[in-house]
Design an enzyme around this catalytic site. Structure first.
Site, PDB file in Angstrom:
ATOM      1  N   GLN A  30     -59.820  59.051  -4.329  1.00 60.50           N
ATOM      2  CA  GLN A  30     -60.477  60.326  -4.513  1.00 60.50           C
ATOM      3  C   GLN A  30     -60.886  60.851  -3.160  1.00 60.50           C
ATOM      4  O   GLN A  30     -61.880  60.423  -2.594  1.00 60.50           O
ATOM      5  CB  GLN A  30     -61.705  60.100  -5.407  1.00 60.50           C
ATOM      6  CG  GLN A  30     -62.540  61.316  -5.582  1.00 60.50           C
ATOM      7  CD  GLN A  30     -63.487  61.160  -6.764  1.00 60.50           C
ATOM      8  OE1 GLN A  30     -63.473  60.158  -7.464  1.00 60.50           O
ATOM      9  NE2 GLN A  30     -64.327  62.156  -6.958  1.00 60.50           N
ATOM     10  N   ALA A  32     -61.617  64.219  -0.414  1.00 58.05           N
ATOM     11  CA  ALA A  32     -62.459  65.411  -0.500  1.00 58.05           C
ATOM     12  C   ALA A  32     -61.719  66.541  -1.214  1.00 58.05           C
ATOM     13  O   ALA A  32     -62.303  67.323  -1.952  1.00 58.05           O
ATOM     14  CB  ALA A  32     -62.870  65.857   0.898  1.00 58.05           C
ATOM     15  N   GLU A  33     -60.407  66.603  -1.013  1.00 56.37           N
ATOM     16  CA  GLU A  33     -59.626  67.708  -1.551  1.00 56.37           C
ATOM     17  C   GLU A  33     -58.810  67.321  -2.785  1.00 56.37           C
ATOM     18  O   GLU A  33     -58.611  68.138  -3.667  1.00 56.37           O
ATOM     19  CB  GLU A  33     -58.656  68.216  -0.474  1.00 56.37           C
ATOM     20  CG  GLU A  33     -59.324  68.950   0.670  1.00 56.37           C
ATOM     21  CD  GLU A  33     -59.705  70.376   0.291  1.00 56.37           C
ATOM     22  OE1 GLU A  33     -59.049  70.949  -0.592  1.00 56.37           O
ATOM     23  OE2 GLU A  33     -60.664  70.894   0.880  1.00 56.37           O
ATOM     24  N   LYS A  51     -50.789  63.902  -7.853  1.00 50.71           N
ATOM     25  CA  LYS A  51     -51.802  64.375  -6.915  1.00 50.71           C
ATOM     26  C   LYS A  51     -52.424  65.631  -7.491  1.00 50.71           C
ATOM     27  O   LYS A  51     -51.732  66.607  -7.776  1.00 50.71           O
ATOM     28  CB  LYS A  51     -51.146  64.669  -5.561  1.00 50.71           C
ATOM     29  CG  LYS A  51     -52.143  64.830  -4.446  1.00 50.71           C
ATOM     30  CD  LYS A  51     -51.484  64.645  -3.082  1.00 50.71           C
ATOM     31  CE  LYS A  51     -52.520  64.659  -1.973  1.00 50.71           C
ATOM     32  NZ  LYS A  51     -51.937  64.342  -0.671  1.00 50.71           N
ATOM     33  N   ASP A 178     -51.193  64.374   9.773  1.00 47.66           N
ATOM     34  CA  ASP A 178     -52.183  63.309   9.561  1.00 47.66           C
ATOM     35  C   ASP A 178     -51.472  61.953   9.557  1.00 47.66           C
ATOM     36  O   ASP A 178     -51.614  61.159   8.638  1.00 47.66           O
ATOM     37  CB  ASP A 178     -52.918  63.536   8.236  1.00 47.66           C
ATOM     38  CG  ASP A 178     -54.118  62.612   8.046  1.00 47.66           C
ATOM     39  OD1 ASP A 178     -54.596  62.035   9.049  1.00 47.66           O
ATOM     40  OD2 ASP A 178     -54.571  62.459   6.890  1.00 47.66           O
TER      41      ASP A 178
END
Ligand SMILES: Nc1ncnc2c1ncn2[C@@H]1O[C@H](COP(=O)(O)OP(=O)(O)O)[C@@H](O)[C@H]1O
Ligand SMILES: [Mg+2]
Length: 286
Positions: A30, A32-33, A51, A178
């Site tokens: 889980q 933040a987005e 997702k 990322d």
């Protein structure tokens, strides 16, 4: 009934996961987005990763819906493009950008971060046992892993596979945004099948498997050498902080296999030097 009350979902599940025919989802992470669920797709035997970007109460609802749509579609587009050009990523099964989800192939195995840390821990235990047998030797800090030892071959082979995967991704015009060893899975080789790139592991198999790059939530289509260099820099920094013992070995090995996979690598690696310098200056100031 009781079970449902014991495990309320907050925020609620996306409707697709509440259909009676859906396999009960497991929440994997889980962020933040986004939330990542493991469930199935089309067949009860076909696992999938779903997702889901739930609505954000703190954002204006219209803006939020638009952002979610854009991000889901962007991620699906990037995944599709990577698949097309043979960059190892999960296949997209289905998208509902208005409902905020993307269903993709479930990649078995563990994140590369986990595999490398297990491997480093095991190697360290071996070193300590060796030292116990030598009289008078005291345990010092763990020396860097330089790749000279026979047992380091597996780690070098893994790093080469990472460099090749990233090189292929950059070649197709995608920057990840990322890149870390958490955003790469190590998918075990099927028994009896030869590894696709000839870099077979030789040891206990902890580091065996194909690299699959995941989490394209911050990815973009770009052919800018600066963007590519920043991608490599982020990976290098992430590697240095999560697997510091193997930091030096990592940069060298990654660069050589990245070069092999991607013709324009030399320009990017020159840029990477600049990006590193900027990073160093910044850490001296701040
Ligand atoms: N396609 C997939 N197959 C298997 N596991 C996955 C898949 N996608 C994500 N995961 C697992 O879920 C975790 C979080 O997914 P990720 O896409 O990285 O989202 P986040 O934005 O929360 O980092 C990953 O570290 C990985 O363990
Ligand atoms: Mg992630």
């Amino acid at each position: 009934m009781a079970a449902e009350q014991e495990a309320p979902h907050d925020p609620p599940l996306p409707p697709i996961l509440t259909y009676p025919s859906s396999t009960p989802p497991t929440l994997i992470t889980q962020g933040a987005e986004a939330r990542l669920y493991k469930t199935t797709y089309l067949l009860p035997s076909l696992p999938c990763a779903l997702k889901y970007r739930p609505p954000k109460a703190w954002r204006h609802p219209i803006l939020d819906a638009r952002l979610t749509r854009h991000r889901i579609l962007a991620e699906a587009r990037v995944l599709a493009r990577c698949r097309r050009d043979d960059v190892p990523v999960p296949a997209v099964y289905a998208v509902d950008e208005s409902a905020g989800w993307l269903a993709m192939e479930w990649v078995g195995g563990v994140p590369v971060r986990v595999a490398i840390n297990e491997w480093l821990a095991r190697r360290r235990r071996g070193e300590l046992e060796e030292n116990e047998n030598k009289e008078g030797e005291v345990e010092g800090d763990a020396p860097p892993v330089t790749g000279d030892k026979e047992e380091d071959k597996d780690l070098i082979a893994l790093m080469r596979r990472i460099g090749a995967a990233v090189g292929r991704m950059h070649k197709t015009g995608i920057v990840h945004g990322d890149l870390t060893t958490s955003n790469m899975m190590l998918r075990p080789w099927e028994k009896g099948s030869a590894p696709s790139n000839g870099h077979a592991g030789s040891g206990d198999g902890l580091l065996d498997g194909d690299i699959v790059i995941i989490d394209f939530g911050l990815a973009s289509q770009s052919t800018s050498d600066e963007d590519r260099a920043v991608d490599l820099y982020v990976l290098e920094r992430a590697f240095a902080s999560t697997h510091s013992r193997a930091e030096k070995l990592f940069s060298a090995t990654l660069e050589s296999s990245y070069r092999e996979a991607f013709k324009q690598a030399n320009i990017v690696l020159k840029k990477l030097e600049e990006v590193r310098m900027r990073g160093r200056k910044r850490s001296m100031i701040g």
